[in-house]
Scaffold this motif. Structure first.
Motif, mmCIF file in Angstrom:
data_model
loop_
_atom_site.group_PDB
_atom_site.id
_atom_site.type_symbol
_atom_site.label_atom_id
_atom_site.label_comp_id
_atom_site.label_asym_id
_atom_site.label_seq_id
_atom_site.Cartn_x
_atom_site.Cartn_y
_atom_site.Cartn_z
ATOM 1 N N ASP A 1 0.848 -0.918 -0.007
ATOM 2 C CA ASP A 1 0.087 0.036 -0.171
ATOM 3 C C ASP A 1 0.754 1.354 0.207
ATOM 4 O OD1 ASP A 1 -2.116 1.895 0.037
ATOM 5 O OD2 ASP A 1 -2.846 0.805 2.048
ATOM 6 N N MET A 2 0.682 2.063 -1.147
ATOM 7 C CA MET A 2 1.519 3.331 -1.103
ATOM 8 C C MET A 2 0.642 4.573 -0.835
ATOM 9 S SD MET A 2 4.571 2.343 -1.900
ATOM 10 C CE MET A 2 5.072 3.909 -2.354
ATOM 11 N N THR A 3 -0.679 4.486 -0.418
ATOM 12 C CA THR A 3 -1.368 5.534 -0.230
ATOM 13 C C THR A 3 -0.979 6.486 0.879
ATOM 14 O OG1 THR A 3 -3.288 3.800 -0.486
ATOM 15 C CG2 THR A 3 -3.571 5.997 0.521
ATOM 16 N N LYS A 4 -0.292 6.052 1.899
ATOM 17 C CA LYS A 4 0.477 7.059 3.122
ATOM 18 C C LYS A 4 1.548 7.741 2.397
ATOM 19 C CE LYS A 4 -2.413 6.536 6.139
ATOM 20 N NZ LYS A 4 -3.393 7.443 6.884
ATOM 21 N N THR A 5 2.271 7.050 1.304
ATOM 22 C CA THR A 5 3.600 7.875 0.743
ATOM 23 C C THR A 5 2.982 8.858 -0.266
ATOM 24 O OG1 THR A 5 4.956 5.691 1.005
ATOM 25 C CG2 THR A 5 5.401 7.304 -0.923
ATOM 26 N N LEU A 6 1.768 8.526 -0.801
ATOM 27 C CA LEU A 6 1.427 9.463 -1.781
ATOM 28 C C LEU A 6 0.659 10.593 -1.071
ATOM 29 C CD1 LEU A 6 -0.102 6.864 -4.388
ATOM 30 C CD2 LEU A 6 1.731 8.317 -4.661
#
Length: 425
Positions: free
Chosen positions: A414-419
């Motif tokens: 999951d890259m959501t927090k990075t984005l």
């Protein structure tokens, strides 16, 4: 190219005008309940150009129509697909969008274009939803009429940055000198910096370049083992890495010429299984590359239904490569679209307006495990600057091992927090 940074917002029409625009747009013969007319949709992609070509996407759309119609259609109706060549130009993208409106399409499904501003403005004016585009432009994650199924190329690049952050002290990125390429650099840096690394060295190549020798020499840099080179050049990526592998540097300490020591990397679309097969398999210049994707590797059993459909309804069609991410994206987009329309019920009128209403309420839409369950409600969207339509920020980590793309981590990352933490320009 689509320069999202200068995109002007399309004003919303009034409620009355919106109804006037939508009435008749994709309306089925026979009016409301019980209509048996076809559900008309469009898929577009560039074909026969000197840059990126995606002939497999419209071919997969036509194949999906045969597949689903053999099972009784969607929502009890025949699915009719109109294909359009957008020629890799802004005018072509605008023409395809206008043709979708003129021919009564209730949606545009599983398409590719770098010219987001050109087509989203037309679709917004006509009230036609855009479902499961390839994700190459920022507009696809901004338009209220867009319903993405993956995180686009920005998520891939951020994921690639995170994937490389644990392996490399220094990263160089080779990417096209386009507005889309600008986003590649921005989000690769986001992934790197989120993991405590510095920004990548940004190496720009002409989109239609055929000679990568000079940029390969730049990418070799100091030729240290702790360096990585990532390339996102579409179908030119293997050509670049072939030039890169053949580039040597002279070591004054040993007096010998040395081959590149850097690890190599790329993303889905620039590397796929057919690329490896056609460039030598285990001897491919891409051997050992770390690859970030949206979906499971092509060898994963979850692709079995798609492969069976291609085998039965597109046998001998050389445009369709089941390992191609454009083909895969189109399959997933149509799978999601079909489920949404099925849930509307056989008696519901299927128009652009009613499809949009159904999509706005959709949640937990299954793609057979090829993506996380999808939904486009307000609460499904991530809080990502400039990407309010992002609902799936997950990627997969893969590596080329003995000529095969294999998973190197279990499930989705999951890259959501990075984005969400990405800085503004």
């Amino acid at each position: 190219m689509s320069d999202w940074r200068s995109r002007t917002a399309v004003p919303l029409v009034s409620a009355a005008a919106g109804v006037a625009l939508l009435v008749g747009c994709g309306v089925l013969p026979g009016g409301t309940g019980g209509s048996t007319g076809p559900v008309v949709v469009m898929t577009w992609a560039p074909q026969g150009t000197n840059a990126t070509n995606m002939p497999g996407m419209p071919a997969m759309a036509s194949t999906f129509a045969k597949y689903v119609n053999a099972k009784g259609g969607i929502g009890g109706r025949e699915l009719k697909v109109i294909n359009c060549n957008e020629h890799n130009t802004s005018l072509g993208a605008q023409d395809c969008a206008q043709r979708a409106a003129d021919e009564g399409a209730v949606a545009v499904v599983g398409s590719y274009s770098q010219y987001g501003a050109a087509f989203t403005s037309t679709l917004e004016a006509e009230g036609i939803p855009y479902i499961g585009g390839y994700g190459v432009t920022q507009d696809e994650f901004e338009s209220p009429l867009s319903y993405p199924i993956n995180g686009g190329l920005t998520t891939l690049m951020a994921g690639n940055g995170r994937q490389l952050a644990g392996k490399c002290d220094k990263v160089s990125l080779v990417r096209p000198d386009t507005a889309a390429g600008d986003l590649f650099a921005r989000f690769l840096d986001t992934g790197l910096q989120d993991a405590g690394r510095t920004k990548a060295t940004d190496l720009r190549a002409k989109e239609d370049s055929t000679d990568y020798n000079e940029i390969a020499r730049q990418a070799v840099g100091d030729n240290q083992a702790d360096e990585c080179v990532s390339a996102a050049l579409g179908d030119k990526t293997a050509t670049f890495f072939d030039a890169f592998r053949r580039t040597t540097t002279h070591n004054p300490l040993t007096g010998k010429d040395e081959e590149p020591k850097a690890l190599i990397a790329s993303v889905l679309g620039s590397v796929q299984q057919s690329t490896l097969d056609s460039t030598g398999g285990a001897s491919s210049p891409l051997e050992g590359a770390y690859v970030t994707g949206w979906y499971p590797p092509a060898s994963d059993a979850r692709w079995a239904t798609m492969r069976e459909a291609i085998s039965k309804y597109a046998f001998g069609n050389n445009d369709i490569d089941p390992d191609d991410p454009g083909v895969q994206t189109t399959w997933i987009a149509y799978t999601a679209f079909a489920e949404v329309v099925d849930e509307m019920g056989n008696d519901a009128p299927v128009t652009a307006a009613t499809v949009k209403q159904a999509l706005d309420k959709a949640h937990g839409i299954s793609t057979g495990g090829l993506t996380p369950p999808l939904g486009w409600r307000e609460q499904d969207a991530a809080s990502i600057i400039d990407q309010p339509r992002m609902v799936n920020g997950k990627v997969t980590y893969q590596k080329v091992v003995k000529g095969q793309l294999v998973a190197v981590s279990k499930g989705f990352v999951d890259m959501t927090k990075t984005l969400e933490n990405a800085p503004r320009d």
